[in-house]
Motif scaffolding. Structure first.
Motif, short mmCIF file in Angstrom:
data_model
loop_
_atom_site.label_atom_id
_atom_site.label_comp_id
_atom_site.label_asym_id
_atom_site.label_seq_id
_atom_site.Cartn_x
_atom_site.Cartn_y
_atom_site.Cartn_z
N ALA A 2 -0.97 -31.88 6.85
CA ALA A 2 -0.34 -31.09 7.92
C ALA A 2 0.80 -30.25 7.35
CB ALA A 2 0.19 -32.03 9.00
N ASP A 3 0.97 -29.06 7.88
CA ASP A 3 2.07 -28.19 7.46
C ASP A 3 3.39 -28.68 8.06
OD1 ASP A 3 0.70 -25.96 5.98
OD2 ASP A 3 -0.39 -25.85 7.88
N VAL A 4 4.39 -28.80 7.19
CA VAL A 4 5.71 -29.28 7.60
C VAL A 4 6.76 -28.34 7.04
CG1 VAL A 4 7.25 -31.29 7.66
CG2 VAL A 4 4.80 -31.65 7.42
N TYR A 5 7.82 -28.08 7.84
CA TYR A 5 8.84 -27.11 7.44
C TYR A 5 10.23 -27.74 7.55
CZ TYR A 5 4.95 -23.91 8.16
OH TYR A 5 3.72 -23.29 8.11
N LEU A 6 11.00 -27.65 6.47
CA LEU A 6 12.39 -28.09 6.46
C LEU A 6 13.29 -26.87 6.62
CD1 LEU A 6 14.73 -30.15 5.87
CD2 LEU A 6 14.37 -29.63 3.44
#
Length: 322
Positions: free
Chosen positions: A57-61
């Motif tokens: 899954a794409d995750v963004y910080l």
């Protein structure tokens, strides 16, 4: 239904920030209810181990006005290790992570610790070190986990007093706290249970480092058991990550803590100040006594104790706490 984004407390030194979490597939299963009792509590606990993770899954910080992108691993776990710009912020600092589902942004915030300049780091085991768990009896441990809700679980007498004293030890400014880590062979499934338990009992706020998540009922029956190498690797990593701290290591004699800590002290001969091992049975174990005597030859102060009052007296005697 939307995917579920869970974040855990992270940590940072002068150069690097580490934050982590999981992404789970959409589910109609309700969140674990800390107030449910007996069979309802058991059902809630079992659900924690039947949750389905979302791989890749794409995750963004969101960090320092930039958005950093990664993807979850096969078990839904993600971890950001990113350079940290020099700044003057210390203590607990908020961070934000987001995922995108059907063009909708789902964001969650947590916090990470950047320790104040100081000289103490405290690393503690959880089960049978401060949380009474009966690890030596797997069936009893499982029964208590299933049928005793969080309000019925107990800490050892005086353990909170000891930990709170350690959290402000050697600090002129009592508003600043020494960094605490709780390292356990329990899995990430139990993160929010442990976090809530420590809050209820006023234990120091800490980073939790747990074992890989489990996603089946069969795995649940083995919770907290098996190989303890991950604990050794986690503790070793922390001492490498914060090389300028002096460490207090706390554990118990129900599993391998004394032997893990012995290996750590041999690798970091100037870093560990004291090792505390709780006696969980009616008598002290000869093998543990031998290990602790060996640690004393490395100038590590040791305490093999039945009651936390003994550990407090020892900490005062060696000048860690007042």
């Amino acid at each position: 239904m939307k995917p579920i984004l869970k974040l855990y407390r992270g940590y940072a030194n002068e150069q690097e920030l580490i934050v982590m979490g999981h992404v789970f597939k959409p589910t109609t299963t309700e969140e674990y209810n800390f107030q449910k009792k007996k069979f309802k509590n058991a059902r809630s606990i079992i659900r924690l181990f039947r949750i389905k993770t979302q791989s890749n899954a794409d995750v963004y910080l969101n960090h320092c006005n930039t958005k950093i992108h990664t993807k979850t691993l096969k078990d839904g776990y993600f971890k950001f290790c990113v350079p940290l710009d020099q700044n003057n912020a210390y203590g607990w600092i908020d961070y934000e992570v987001s995922i995108i589902y059907n063009n909708e942004v789902i964001s969650t915030t947590e916090s990470y610790i950047r320790p104040h300049k100081g000289n103490l780091g405290i690393i503690s085991d959880i089960d049978d070190t401060f949380l009474i768990s009966h690890t030596k009896s797997p069936l009893k441990k499982l029964y208590i986990l299933l049928f005793k809700n969080i309000d019925k679980r107990k800490v050892y007498t005086d353990v909170v007093t000891h930990y709170q004293a350690l959290s402000t030890a050697k600090r002129d400014n009592k508003d600043e706290f020494n960094v605490f880590f709780y390292v356990s062979s329990s899995e990430w499934n139990l993160y929010y249970f442990i976090k809530k338990f420590t809050q209820i009992h006023n234990l120091p706020k800490a980073v939790l480092l747990l074992k890989d998540i489990k996603t089946s009922l069969k795995d649940f029956l083995w919770t907290g058991r098996g190989d303890h190498n991950h604990k050794f690797e986690k503790v070793k990593h922390l001492l490498e990550f914060y090389p300028n701290l002096q460490y207090i290591l706390l554990g118990d004699d129900s599993q391998q803590d004394a032997f893990l800590y012995e290996a750590i002290c041999k690798i970091f001969p100037v870093t560990v100040k004291a090792v505390y091992i709780r006696q969980t049975g009616s008598v002290k174990k000869e093998k543990v006594i031998t290990v602790l005597k060996n640690l004393e030859t490395l100038d590590v102060s040791v305490c093999y104790f039945k009651d936390s009052s003994e550990a407090i007296a020892h900490s005062k005697a060696i000048g860690i706490i007042e």
